[in-house]
Design an enzyme around this catalytic site. Structure first.
Site, mmCIF file in Angstrom:
data_model
loop_
_atom_site.group_PDB
_atom_site.id
_atom_site.type_symbol
_atom_site.label_atom_id
_atom_site.label_comp_id
_atom_site.label_asym_id
_atom_site.label_seq_id
_atom_site.Cartn_x
_atom_site.Cartn_y
_atom_site.Cartn_z
ATOM 1 N N HIS A 1 -10.743 -5.059 27.730
ATOM 2 C CA HIS A 1 -11.292 -6.379 28.087
ATOM 3 C C HIS A 1 -10.767 -6.817 29.453
ATOM 4 O O HIS A 1 -10.979 -7.960 29.862
ATOM 5 C CB HIS A 1 -10.858 -7.439 27.067
ATOM 6 C CG HIS A 1 -11.574 -7.372 25.755
ATOM 7 N ND1 HIS A 1 -12.904 -7.044 25.638
ATOM 8 C CD2 HIS A 1 -11.143 -7.634 24.482
ATOM 9 C CE1 HIS A 1 -13.249 -7.097 24.356
ATOM 10 N NE2 HIS A 1 -12.212 -7.440 23.643
ATOM 11 N N LYS B 1 -16.564 -10.394 22.861
ATOM 12 C CA LYS B 1 -17.767 -10.807 22.124
ATOM 13 C C LYS B 1 -19.082 -10.400 22.783
ATOM 14 O O LYS B 1 -20.142 -10.973 22.507
ATOM 15 C CB LYS B 1 -17.782 -12.321 21.831
ATOM 16 C CG LYS B 1 -16.511 -12.895 21.284
ATOM 17 C CD LYS B 1 -15.780 -12.045 20.302
ATOM 18 C CE LYS B 1 -16.469 -11.896 18.966
ATOM 19 N NZ LYS B 1 -15.747 -10.840 18.162
ATOM 20 N N SER C 1 -19.951 -17.103 19.563
ATOM 21 C CA SER C 1 -19.275 -16.003 18.877
ATOM 22 C C SER C 1 -17.752 -16.114 19.033
ATOM 23 O O SER C 1 -16.994 -15.982 18.066
ATOM 24 C CB SER C 1 -19.786 -14.677 19.457
ATOM 25 O OG SER C 1 -19.218 -13.586 18.809
HETATM 26 P P1 A3P Z 1 -21.693 -12.671 16.659
HETATM 27 O O1 A3P Z 1 -20.377 -13.341 16.491
HETATM 28 O O2 A3P Z 1 -22.659 -13.449 17.515
HETATM 29 O O3 A3P Z 1 -22.311 -12.265 15.354
HETATM 30 P P2 A3P Z 1 -17.361 -7.701 20.243
HETATM 31 O O4 A3P Z 1 -17.482 -6.395 19.551
HETATM 32 O O5 A3P Z 1 -17.428 -7.614 21.736
HETATM 33 O O6 A3P Z 1 -16.177 -8.470 19.752
HETATM 34 O O7 A3P Z 1 -18.661 -8.536 19.875
HETATM 35 C C1 A3P Z 1 -18.832 -9.047 18.557
HETATM 36 C C2 A3P Z 1 -20.237 -9.566 18.433
HETATM 37 O O8 A3P Z 1 -21.148 -8.450 18.361
HETATM 38 C C3 A3P Z 1 -20.426 -10.371 17.159
HETATM 39 O O9 A3P Z 1 -21.463 -11.310 17.446
HETATM 40 C C4 A3P Z 1 -20.874 -9.276 16.195
HETATM 41 O O10 A3P Z 1 -21.543 -9.775 15.063
HETATM 42 C C5 A3P Z 1 -21.828 -8.511 17.110
HETATM 43 N N1 A3P Z 1 -22.082 -7.145 16.660
HETATM 44 C C6 A3P Z 1 -21.199 -6.232 16.234
HETATM 45 N N2 A3P Z 1 -21.823 -5.097 15.887
HETATM 46 C C7 A3P Z 1 -23.141 -5.293 16.113
HETATM 47 C C8 A3P Z 1 -24.313 -4.483 15.938
HETATM 48 N N3 A3P Z 1 -24.241 -3.261 15.463
HETATM 49 N N4 A3P Z 1 -25.505 -5.029 16.277
HETATM 50 C C9 A3P Z 1 -25.588 -6.282 16.759
HETATM 51 N N5 A3P Z 1 -24.522 -7.102 16.938
HETATM 52 C C10 A3P Z 1 -23.318 -6.608 16.615
#
Ligand code: A3P
Length: 277
Positions: free
Chosen positions: A99, A44, A129
């Site tokens: 990860h 996340k 998240s």
């Molecule tokens: P939220 O749950 O706070 O919205 P990961 O890819 O490490 O799993 O992280 C996911 C988080 O990054 C989620 O956060 C997701 O919405 C956010 N995310 C994914 N793509 C993004 C982007 N292009 N810009 C900003 N946040 C993004």
């Protein structure tokens, strides 16, 4: 479906995507290539955002690849059951995702010229998240309550172990020339500048057109509307789509400070006392 997490070298993993044998292979036998670029994160932290950015850079800003190929096939998680089979089809130079904490990472990396981009995000937003993510991902245990989940996070009892240990472990690499770190918040604050820094680290030439295209096609809005990147095509075995979506809010701490869920639930004092730096 009921299942228990298992421990590998002091860290919790889900049997859905991992086994001791798979992790042992990832740690001891997986062959890192000199031109690999690894995106390493605690869950996340902006992993998929970085995959999109690197996918676009790999194709000189052309979004066709991002629009045609599933995000997890473009940059497989080399340590998972699915990823270890998907990566066989990836042609070098590869973008690979992980990860894993520092102490379990592929040993062959440390003898290679491969590069790592480590993405960090502030833990308050990670907790929120991850809490919602855990409700929709079938291989994650459904959180009993936010308070219990918060306690588990602070004590490192969730998948991939403690965020504090993850960051502390990887930041040992911060002065190595093949290691670059950036925060989710910096990406949000100045995406153009961040992409330029990434290009410099990867020794990739850039111009204004390339940067503009990468920023545009990796925006939250663009990824949310791209079925290859928004996980809407992930199978029901992986995500319960009825319970929420992967592209949730995409907000950083500064932008969501008003959100009751974040401000109410994560007392700063508790997190500061665990500072990883
Ligand atoms: P939220 O749950 O706070 O919205 P990961 O890819 O490490 O799993 O992280 C996911 C988080 O990054 C989620 O956060 C997701 O919405 C956010 N995310 C994914 N793509 C993004 C982007 N292009 N810009 C900003 N946040 C993004």
């Amino acid at each position: 479906m009921s299942f228990d997490y298992f421990m590998y070298k002091g860290v919790r993993f889900s049997p859905g995507s991992y086994s001791e044998e798979i992790l042992n292979f990832a740690e001891n036998e997986f062959q890192v290539l000199d031109d690999d670029v690894y995106i390493v994160t605690y869950p996340k932290s902006g992993t998929n955002w970085m995959i999109e950015i690197l996918s676009l850079l790999k194709k000189d800003g052309d979004p066709t690849w991002c629009n045609d190929v599933l995000i997890w096939l473009r940059a497989p998680w080399y340590e998972t059951r699915e990823g270890q089979s998907q990566i066989k089809d990836v042609l070098p130079p590869r973008v690979v995702t992980s990860h894993l904490p520092f102490h379990i990472f592929a040993k062959s990396f440390f003898k290679s010229k491969a590069k790592i981009i480590y993405v960090l995000r502030n833990p308050r937003d990670i907790i929120v998240s991850l809490y919602y993510f855990s409700k929709i991902i079938c291989h994650y245990k459904n959180p009993a309550s936010f308070d219990k989940f918060f306690e588990d996070f602070v004590h490192g009892n969730l998948l991939y172990g403690s965020w504090f240990d993850h960051v502390k472990g990887w930041m040992q690499m911060k002065d190595n020339s093949n290691f670059f770190y950036i925060t989710y918040e910096e990406l949000q604050e100045d995406c153009q500048g961040s992409v330029k820094k990434i290009c410099n680290f990867l020794q990739k030439d850039y111009d204004a057109k390339l940067i503009e295209s990468v920023v545009k096609h990796s925006s939250f809005h663009a990824m949310k509307n791209n079925k290859m990147s928004n996980y809407s095509l992930a199978t029901e075995e992986f995500i319960d789509h009825s319970k929420g979506s992967f592209m949730r809010k995409g907000l950083g701490l500064l932008r969501c400070i008003d959100e009751k869920e974040t401000a109410r639930s994560c007392p700063a004092v508790t997190l500061q006392s665990h500072s990883a730096f």
